[in-house]
Design a protein around this motif. Structure first.
Motif, short mmCIF file in Angstrom:
data_model
loop_
_atom_site.label_atom_id
_atom_site.label_comp_id
_atom_site.label_asym_id
_atom_site.label_seq_id
_atom_site.Cartn_x
_atom_site.Cartn_y
_atom_site.Cartn_z
N ALA A 80 9.04 7.04 0.44
CA ALA A 80 10.16 6.49 0.54
C ALA A 80 10.48 6.37 2.04
CB ALA A 80 11.42 7.41 -0.29
N SER A 81 10.88 4.96 2.46
CA SER A 81 11.21 5.09 4.15
C SER A 81 12.22 4.09 4.44
CB SER A 81 9.80 4.75 4.56
OG SER A 81 9.43 3.45 4.40
N THR A 82 12.66 4.14 5.51
CA THR A 82 13.75 2.98 6.13
C THR A 82 13.29 2.28 7.25
OG1 THR A 82 15.20 5.14 5.71
CG2 THR A 82 15.93 3.38 6.97
N ASP A 83 13.45 1.14 7.03
CA ASP A 83 13.11 0.27 8.07
C ASP A 83 14.10 0.04 9.28
OD1 ASP A 83 15.02 -2.02 7.18
OD2 ASP A 83 13.95 -3.02 6.36
N ALA A 84 13.43 -0.60 10.25
CA ALA A 84 14.66 -0.91 11.43
C ALA A 84 15.91 -1.01 11.39
CB ALA A 84 13.87 -1.70 12.34
N GLU A 85 16.14 -1.94 10.01
CA GLU A 85 17.34 -2.65 9.95
C GLU A 85 18.28 -1.46 8.93
OE1 GLU A 85 14.78 -4.64 9.75
OE2 GLU A 85 15.40 -5.11 11.84
N GLY A 86 17.66 -0.42 8.60
CA GLY A 86 18.22 0.68 7.93
C GLY A 86 18.07 0.30 6.34
N ALA A 87 17.25 -0.69 5.80
CA ALA A 87 16.88 -0.80 4.25
C ALA A 87 15.99 0.13 4.02
CB ALA A 87 16.17 -2.20 4.07
N MET A 88 15.98 0.66 2.74
CA MET A 88 15.11 1.75 2.12
C MET A 88 14.06 0.72 1.23
SD MET A 88 16.31 4.45 2.90
CE MET A 88 14.90 5.27 1.92
N TRP A 89 12.86 1.45 1.40
CA TRP A 89 11.63 1.00 0.74
C TRP A 89 11.04 1.99 0.00
CZ3 TRP A 89 10.62 -4.33 0.36
CH2 TRP A 89 11.52 -5.15 1.46
N ALA A 90 10.46 1.81 -1.29
CA ALA A 90 9.80 2.55 -2.01
C ALA A 90 8.29 1.92 -1.92
CB ALA A 90 10.07 2.77 -3.46
N SER A 91 7.17 2.85 -1.57
CA SER A 91 5.87 2.23 -1.59
C SER A 91 4.99 3.34 -2.29
CB SER A 91 5.56 2.18 -0.09
OG SER A 91 6.24 1.35 0.77
N VAL A 92 3.88 2.51 -2.85
CA VAL A 92 2.74 3.47 -3.22
C VAL A 92 1.35 3.31 -2.38
CG1 VAL A 92 1.49 4.05 -5.33
CG2 VAL A 92 3.72 3.23 -5.53
N VAL A 93 0.90 4.55 -2.05
CA VAL A 93 -0.25 4.45 -1.11
C VAL A 93 -1.37 4.95 -1.92
CG1 VAL A 93 0.99 4.42 1.19
CG2 VAL A 93 0.11 6.57 0.21
N PHE A 94 -2.63 4.48 -1.64
CA PHE A 94 -3.94 4.96 -2.26
C PHE A 94 -4.90 5.28 -1.56
CE2 PHE A 94 -1.53 1.74 -5.10
CZ PHE A 94 -1.27 2.35 -6.09
N GLY A 95 -5.81 6.13 -2.26
CA GLY A 95 -7.15 6.62 -1.60
C GLY A 95 -7.68 7.34 -2.41
N GLU A 96 -8.95 7.87 -1.93
CA GLU A 96 -9.93 8.80 -2.84
C GLU A 96 -9.40 10.11 -2.86
OE1 GLU A 96 -12.68 7.87 -4.73
OE2 GLU A 96 -12.47 5.70 -4.02
N PRO A 97 -9.57 10.74 -4.05
CA PRO A 97 -8.94 12.33 -3.93
C PRO A 97 -9.39 13.07 -2.53
CG PRO A 97 -9.80 11.51 -6.22
CD PRO A 97 -9.98 10.40 -5.13
#
Length: 307
Positions: free
Chosen positions: A51-68
């Motif tokens: 969960a993060s906030t952009d420069a305008e204050g909007a909230m974003w939910a993201s999913v990041v992936f990678g090898e274990p």
């Protein structure tokens, strides 16, 4: 200790639900470090919700992936996210939002075992190798409402540019993704407590499209701490992320949310709480997942309300 652990928004929703005493008992789960047993759990994951906030204050939910192993913590006081700059999806707002000192909410969730662990913190480092997040708060979550899926294949990140769609209203194929969803992730934030990432699940169709810009989502019985709804009550900005497991896409929406209590619920959609929350879409992004993944659906959560 419990009064210090909860902010005003959480306390308000706890009181409205009549669950303040339960929240005071459950606050014992909170820690400022990742407990020893959770560290290998985090290290074996191939995905994390941020969960993060952009420069305008909007909230974003993201999913990041990678090898274990791409997620790890040595001492439980910080978590390293090893995603090299060349492997990052530039269309995902997370990589623009993760600046030194920024709030980040993290959810480590293993769909196949219904295990999850939440960590909230602050970005210490972001560079070409990845990021490191200092831990402010960490705690386990129960397995309720998680639909079991097994990830059988995770290929190398795709290098070619991928098509990205954006919009401000929900129409066409985007509504189909929402209507089919049985799993979503929520980003919320409190000015002092920071960002938080959480999970919501239910039977397909549990997310209702009220109109082209509004989603209505039931709030089932949980741990009574009301971290997400408390943040929404105090701030109102929120983000939603929906994985399209079969289509290999991810839908990210940012907007505002409102908590609805003591609502009519003749079909029992809320599992008895009579609580909903409504999300108003300001903007959405639809893009292909950064890796080719094969998900096998196993079964639905036995805790999902029947309605």
């Amino acid at each position: 200790m419990s009064d210090m652990a909860f902010h005003d928004g959480e306390r308000k929703v706890q009181a409205l639900a009549g669950e303040t005493a339960i929240a005071n008992r459950n606050v014992a789960m909170l820690s400022d470090t990742v407990i020893g047993g959770a560290r290998p759990f985090i290290a074996k994951q191939s995905m994390a919700v941020l969960a993060s906030t952009d420069a305008e204050g909007a909230m974003w939910a993201s999913v990041v992936f990678g090898e274990p192993g791409f997620l790890h913590t040595h001492d439980g006081r910080s978590i390293t996210i090893d995603v090299a700059r060349e492997d990052r999806d530039a269309a995902d707002p997370i990589w623009h939002n993760m600046t030194a000192g920024a709030d980040v909410g993290m959810l480590f969730i293993e769909l196949s075992s219904r295990r999850r662990y939440r960590v909230n913190g602050t970005v210490l480092r972001i560079d070409a190798r990845g990021a490191e997040v200092a831990i402010h708060e960490a705690y386990p979550n129960c397995p309720k409402y998680i639909q079991r899926r097994q990830l059988h294949q995770l290929e190398e990140p795709r290098r070619p540019a991928r098509e990205v769609a954006e919009g401000t209203v929900l129409r066409g194929g985007v509504t189909d993704i929402v209507a089919r969803a049985d799993t979503l992730f929520v980003a919320s934030r409190h000015a002092e407590a920071g960002a938080d990432a959480s999970h919501r699940g239910g039977r397909p169709g549990f997310v209702k499209l009220v109109d082209e810009r509004t989603l209505r989502i039931p709030d089932y019985p949980g741990n009574s701490m009301f971290n997400t709804l408390g943040n929404i009550e105090a701030d109102g900005r929120a983000g939603i992320c929906i994985l399209d497991f079969n289509g290999g896409q991810v839908l990210q929406l940012t907007g505002t949310a409102a908590v609805l209590t003591d609502q009519d619920d003749p079909r029992g959609e809320t599992g008895g709480t009579r609580r909903f929350w409504e999300f108003t879409v300001n903007r959405w992004i639809l893009r292909a997942l950064p890796c080719t993944m094969e998900w096998q659906y196993v079964d639905a959560s036995p805790f999902n309300p029947v309605a």
